[in-house]
Design a protein around this motif. Structure first.
Motif, PDB file in Angstrom:
ATOM      1  N   LEU A 114      -4.870   8.718  -5.111  1.00 48.81           N
ATOM      2  CA  LEU A 114      -5.154   7.289  -5.061  1.00 48.81           C
ATOM      3  C   LEU A 114      -6.276   6.953  -4.084  1.00 48.81           C
ATOM      4  N   GLY A 115      -6.807   7.942  -3.395  1.00 49.98           N
ATOM      5  CA  GLY A 115      -7.935   7.704  -2.501  1.00 49.98           C
ATOM      6  C   GLY A 115      -7.539   7.307  -1.094  1.00 49.98           C
ATOM      7  N   LYS A 116      -6.343   7.685  -0.651  1.00 51.74           N
ATOM      8  CA  LYS A 116      -5.906   7.321   0.704  1.00 51.74           C
ATOM      9  C   LYS A 116      -6.834   7.915   1.755  1.00 51.74           C
ATOM     10  N   THR A 117      -7.100   9.212   1.652  1.00 51.70           N
ATOM     11  CA  THR A 117      -7.920   9.888   2.660  1.00 51.70           C
ATOM     12  C   THR A 117      -9.336   9.329   2.682  1.00 51.70           C
ATOM     13  N   GLU A 118      -9.944   9.169   1.497  1.00 54.12           N
ATOM     14  CA  GLU A 118     -11.321   8.692   1.448  1.00 54.12           C
ATOM     15  C   GLU A 118     -11.427   7.259   1.945  1.00 54.12           C
ATOM     16  N   THR A 119     -10.438   6.429   1.620  1.00 52.00           N
ATOM     17  CA  THR A 119     -10.457   5.047   2.100  1.00 52.00           C
ATOM     18  C   THR A 119     -10.362   5.003   3.611  1.00 52.00           C
ATOM     19  N   ALA A 120      -9.440   5.790   4.182  1.00 51.16           N
ATOM     20  CA  ALA A 120      -9.265   5.799   5.635  1.00 51.16           C
ATOM     21  C   ALA A 120     -10.487   6.391   6.331  1.00 51.16           C
ATOM     22  N   CYS A 121     -11.031   7.480   5.800  1.00 49.48           N
ATOM     23  CA  CYS A 121     -12.198   8.096   6.430  1.00 49.48           C
ATOM     24  C   CYS A 121     -13.417   7.186   6.359  1.00 49.48           C
ATOM     25  N   ALA A 122     -13.600   6.487   5.235  1.00 46.31           N
ATOM     26  CA  ALA A 122     -14.739   5.582   5.118  1.00 46.31           C
ATOM     27  C   ALA A 122     -14.626   4.434   6.116  1.00 46.31           C
ATOM     28  N   ALA A 123     -13.420   3.880   6.281  1.00 49.01           N
ATOM     29  CA  ALA A 123     -13.237   2.791   7.245  1.00 49.01           C
ATOM     30  C   ALA A 123     -13.451   3.286   8.667  1.00 49.01           C
ATOM     31  N   ALA A 124     -12.956   4.494   8.982  1.00 52.04           N
ATOM     32  CA  ALA A 124     -13.144   5.043  10.322  1.00 52.04           C
ATOM     33  C   ALA A 124     -14.612   5.353  10.588  1.00 52.04           C
ATOM     34  N   ALA A 125     -15.328   5.855   9.579  1.00 47.55           N
ATOM     35  CA  ALA A 125     -16.753   6.152   9.759  1.00 47.55           C
ATOM     36  C   ALA A 125     -17.556   4.873   9.981  1.00 47.55           C
ATOM     37  N   ALA A 126     -17.223   3.803   9.248  1.00 47.75           N
ATOM     38  CA  ALA A 126     -17.920   2.533   9.451  1.00 47.75           C
ATOM     39  C   ALA A 126     -17.667   1.991  10.848  1.00 47.75           C
ATOM     40  N   PHE A 127     -16.420   2.110  11.319  1.00 51.81           N
ATOM     41  CA  PHE A 127     -16.122   1.687  12.689  1.00 51.81           C
ATOM     42  C   PHE A 127     -16.905   2.523  13.700  1.00 51.81           C
ATOM     43  N   GLU A 128     -16.991   3.836  13.473  1.00 51.37           N
ATOM     44  CA  GLU A 128     -17.714   4.690  14.418  1.00 51.37           C
ATOM     45  C   GLU A 128     -19.197   4.347  14.445  1.00 51.37           C
ATOM     46  N   ASP A 129     -19.780   4.012  13.307  1.00 56.17           N
ATOM     47  CA  ASP A 129     -21.190   3.617  13.289  1.00 56.17           C
ATOM     48  C   ASP A 129     -21.422   2.418  14.203  1.00 56.17           C
ATOM     49  N   ARG A 281       5.084   1.256  17.370  1.00 56.40           N
ATOM     50  CA  ARG A 281       4.915   0.290  16.292  1.00 56.40           C
ATOM     51  C   ARG A 281       3.775   0.723  15.372  1.00 56.40           C
ATOM     52  N   PHE A 282       4.039   0.610  14.079  1.00 57.62           N
ATOM     53  CA  PHE A 282       3.052   0.941  13.059  1.00 57.62           C
ATOM     54  C   PHE A 282       3.017  -0.165  12.020  1.00 57.62           C
ATOM     55  N   ASP A 283       1.837  -0.387  11.461  1.00 58.82           N
ATOM     56  CA  ASP A 283       1.708  -1.170  10.240  1.00 58.82           C
ATOM     57  C   ASP A 283       1.754  -0.191   9.078  1.00 58.82           C
ATOM     58  N   LEU A 284       2.728  -0.344   8.209  1.00 56.69           N
ATOM     59  CA  LEU A 284       2.876   0.522   7.041  1.00 56.69           C
ATOM     60  C   LEU A 284       2.285  -0.203   5.837  1.00 56.69           C
ATOM     61  N   VAL A 285       1.244   0.380   5.245  1.00 57.19           N
ATOM     62  CA  VAL A 285       0.549  -0.256   4.131  1.00 57.19           C
ATOM     63  C   VAL A 285       0.447   0.753   2.994  1.00 57.19           C
ATOM     64  N   ASP A 286       0.670   0.281   1.772  1.00 61.82           N
ATOM     65  CA  ASP A 286       0.649   1.132   0.582  1.00 61.82           C
ATOM     66  C   ASP A 286      -0.664   0.973  -0.169  1.00 61.82           C
ATOM     67  N   LEU A 287      -1.160   2.091  -0.687  1.00 66.97           N
ATOM     68  CA  LEU A 287      -2.312   2.084  -1.592  1.00 66.97           C
ATOM     69  C   LEU A 287      -1.778   2.349  -2.992  1.00 66.97           C
ATOM     70  N   ASP A 288      -1.758   1.332  -3.819  1.00 64.91           N
ATOM     71  CA  ASP A 288      -1.120   1.403  -5.131  1.00 64.91           C
ATOM     72  C   ASP A 288      -2.152   1.682  -6.215  1.00 64.91           C
ATOM     73  N   PRO A 289      -1.700   2.191  -7.373  1.00 59.29           N
ATOM     74  CA  PRO A 289      -2.611   2.293  -8.521  1.00 59.29           C
ATOM     75  C   PRO A 289      -2.876   0.922  -9.128  1.00 59.29           C
TER      76      PRO A 289
END
Length: 417
Positions: A114-129, A281-289
């Motif tokens: 479902l693209g969990k890893t790519e979504t998280a990595c893209a958001a983290a890379a944008a933050f790092e930029d 504490r965590f925010d639990l969020v689902d990536l759905d189809p």
């Protein structure tokens, strides 16, 4: 990896030299982050322009078209946009929080492909930029090769058989730090590396490899929670986290909706005070189809197909090739709305269209193409979703409704019996 149109000089600039970047290493993460948007797709040519080329240039253009289809990437969806917005806000807010204490984390859950890893990595890379650009203006640059090398984001994968030592090893391997021999020394080295490199975000992928019926896994989870005290935002990524046992004993805060996860109180934890630690504490969020049962869900799926269609480089395409007629419903039946399966099916269909000379994608063509994921060797078995069976094109057979028997008089039949 910036591309140009292939010429007769023998240079094929769109091909990558060497293996893909290893994001579980600092240098590999840097290389991927800097090059993730540099690929240039093949130019859109008419069939007349293509046939006017020399045979060698046509072969190079076909190769460039294939590379374009293989690098479409995961386009943003309403589901991934929601996770990206939440993640970028959390990373930014925690990075700007200079008070001591625990930083709230994130759990990104969902099925395989479902693209969990790519979504998280893209958001983290944008933050790092953004974070690097800010530090470049305010702070002096670090010295290459020293321990104070600036590394805002670290990406690691949970070991297949998780232990506290194994988790420390993958984190230290990301920074290229030496591995001490004892567990206490390894934990100290992890804390030093995160602090010295000014790391604000730690991504732990495949977190559902933790099986909490084993003491080693319980101790590893305690260590993960301990890292939240280091001014680091933890982002845990895994398949079906709510049912994996990771949030066992946890409960959502009625005021904020965040999951409060107490430490594991059983087992022989490396930390004797684990049972008295502050609740994490965590925010639990689902990536759905994609959802094909609502108007908004169908519209989002069609928009996604239109984005894919715009990136195809086939000569006999037409507007609406993927979004009109029976094609959208057929693609949904074949993939169940899972973006990774859809991407694989379109990739294989595009390759077949080029090799066969049809230069278009139709349901009849896709019906002969199975979705095969068996060549994926770096995924946990739980990450591989069930593959829908190959289905022939055509409208979905309507389910026959039974006759309404509410007003039937069964008294006489029963009496006669």
């Amino acid at each position: 990896m910036a591309d140009r149109a292939p010429d007769d000089s023998g240079i094929v600039p769109f091909l990558r030299a060497g293996p893909p970047p290893d994001r579980t290493r600092r240098e590999g993460w840097r290389q991927w982050r800097e090059q993730r948007d540099l690929f240039t797709p093949a130019p859109k040519l008419s069939l007349e322009q293509y046939t006017a080329m020399s045979p060698r240039r046509r072969a190079l253009h076909d190769l460039h078209r294939t590379a374009t289809h293989m690098n479409i990437g995961l386009l943003e969806t309403p589901m991934s946009a929601r996770i990206t917005k939440l993640m970028r806000g959390r990373l930014r807010n925690n990075a700007l929080n200079f008070e001591p204490g625990t930083r709230d984390g994130l759990m990104i859950s969902g099925g395989g492909y479902l693209g969990k890893t790519e979504t998280a990595c893209a958001a983290a890379a944008a933050f790092e930029d953004v974070w690097r650009d800010l530090h470049r203006q305010l702070l002096p640059p670090p010295t290459e090769g020293t321990r104070d090398l600036f590394v805002p984001v670290a990406y690691c994968r949970t070991p297949v058989r998780a232990t506290p030592k194994g988790l420390c090893a993958v984190i230290l391997d990301f920074f290229g730090a030496p591995l001490p021999k004892t567990l206490n020394s390894m934990i100290r080295a992890v804390r030093d590396s995160l602090r010295d490199h000014r790391t604000t975000t730690l991504l732990l992928d495949d977190i559902t490899r933790l099986r909490l019926h084993r003491e080693d896994d319980q101790d590893t989870l305690d260590l993960i929670r301990e890292l939240m005290d280091l001014n680091v935002t933890l982002v845990l990524i895994g398949v079906d986290i709510p049912n994996s046992g990771l949030v066992r004993g946890g409960y959502p805060d009625p005021r904020t909706g965040q999951w409060i996860v107490p430490p594991v109180s059983t087992g022989k934890s490396f930390n004797p005070a684990a049972a008295t630690q502050t609740e994490r504490r965590f925010d639990l969020v689902d990536l759905d189809p994609f959802d094909y049962d609502t108007t908004d869900g169908i519209a989002a799926f069609l928009d996604h197909l239109a984005g894919i269609e715009d990136r195809l480089r086939l000569f006999h395409t037409w507007p609406g090739m993927l979004t009109e007629g029976e094609m959208p419903e057929y693609l949904y039946r074949r993939t169940h709305g899972i973006v990774g399966l859809l991407k694989r099916l379109i990739e294989d269909g595009s390759t077949d269209a080029i090799e066969s000379g049809t230069e278009k994608i139709t349901p009849e063509q896709l019906a002969a193409i199975p979705i095969r994921l068996g060549n994926i060797t770096d995924r946990d078995p739980s990450e591989i979703p069930p593959i829908p069976e190959t289905t022939e094109p055509g409208p979905r057979t309507p389910r026959r409704r039974g006759r309404n028997t509410v007003f039937d008089d069964t008294g006489r039949a029963a009496e006669a019996t």
